[in-house]
Design an enzyme around this catalytic site. Structure first.
Site, short mmCIF file in Angstrom:
data_model
loop_
_atom_site.label_atom_id
_atom_site.label_comp_id
_atom_site.label_asym_id
_atom_site.label_seq_id
_atom_site.Cartn_x
_atom_site.Cartn_y
_atom_site.Cartn_z
N GLU A 151 84.01 -15.80 17.00
CA GLU A 151 84.22 -16.82 16.24
C GLU A 151 85.29 -17.67 16.76
OE1 GLU A 151 85.81 -15.90 12.36
OE2 GLU A 151 85.43 -18.00 11.65
N GLU A 245 83.35 -18.99 3.07
CA GLU A 245 84.33 -18.18 3.34
C GLU A 245 85.42 -19.06 2.58
OE1 GLU A 245 86.37 -15.96 7.11
OE2 GLU A 245 85.96 -18.11 7.62
MN MN Z 1 85.79 -17.79 9.59
#
Ligand code: MN
Length: 286
Positions: A151, A245
């Site tokens: 990420e 998220e």
């Molecule tokens: Mn994230």
């Protein structure tokens, strides 16, 4: 395109029982529930099996995410810390493998959060150590039908990779088809020149996508260019999960780690907002 949500939207602490979220998230109409990989790694084989069975019964896919604690930093100068981190990644891959495999994303390449204290810090040795460690850890991802998605996060959270281009270089250096790039629109908003260009650049290497607004509100409440993102995802024929998220609540470990210092959830019903954001996402990214 399968759309999911991260359970931590609803909680103050990372370690929780995921079963209620299997119910909630499937009732809300999502395709995917994203859970904490560290919590799953610490569960018993029986508990993992029960979670997987429950998700299957509700027609829900699971995805996993984690940011390495400093004691597991695979980019550390300290060899025993790197070894512990490689071991932790292997434990996660095996645990997720027990559940049939799947995508594990997050800050897998170093500690989270991490900021060098020295202005003259040269990050290259850290990147090189991280790649060497990841080449070792990725073997257990390969053996367990797991993808490690790196990420890309913004400069205030890590230094090893802040742009899609840096993640592509890292993933190519790891030389495994189980290593992929993971983008997050919240972080992209800070670091990338253009959202669409970054997604096109990632292409087939894009393994997982987190979505959220510039203010970490649910999709639909900010200034992220969803139409541009949707067009780019279609162009690369993206087949991975899209997981929202949002973080609205201050307090607890989650509020502290995500740095939510004010209550963004005032007057909001979290379940209703999640459902609205799902409809919005399906509309703009279809
Ligand atoms: Mn994230």
């Amino acid at each position: 395109m399968k759309v999911g949500i991260f359970y931590a939207y609803w909680v103050h602490n990372w370690d929780v029982d995921f079963h209620p979220f299997v119910e909630k998230v499937s009732d809300l109409g999502f395709d995917v529930l994203e859970v904490n990989a560290g919590t799953v790694a610490n569960m018993t084989v029986e508990a993992r099996s029960a979670l997987k069975t429950h998700a299957d019964d509700r027609g829900l896919d699971l995805s996993y995410v984690v940011g390495l604690q400093h004691k597991y930093d695979i980019a550390s100068e300290n060899e025993s810390v790197r070894k512990n981190g490689i071991g932790f990644l292997k434990t996660i891959a095996e645990a997720v493998g027990d559940m049939g495999g799947g995508p594990v994303g997050g800050i897998l390449y170093g500690a989270w959060p991490e900021t060098p204290l020295d202005g003259d810090f040269d990050r290259r040795p850290s990147v090189e150590r991280s790649v060497v460690s990841m080449k070792e850890a990725i073997k257990s991802a390969e053996d367990n039908n797991v993808t490690f998605n790196m990420e890309v996060v913004n400069r205030f959270e890590q230094f090893i990779m802040n742009t899609c281009e840096e993640a592509i270089d890292y993933v190519k250096a790891v030389e495994s088809t189980n290593a992929k790039v993971m983008l997050d629109t919240f972080h992209m908003n800070i670091e990338e020149d253009f959202f669409g260009d970054a997604i096109l650049q990632a292409g087939d290497l894009l393994g997982h996508l987190h979505i959220g607004e510039n203010n970490r509100m649910p999709p639909g409440y900010g200034r992220i260019p969803w139409t541009e993102i949707g067009a780019a995802l279609r162009k690369i024929n993206y087949q991975g999960y899209v997981v929202m998220e949002p973080f609205l609540m201050p307090g607890g470990e989650v509020g502290r780690d995500i740095k939510v210092f004010r209550d963004l959830a005032i007057g909001m019903d979290l379940d209703e907002e999640a459902h609205k954001a799902l409809q919005f996402t399906r509309g703009v990214l279809k």
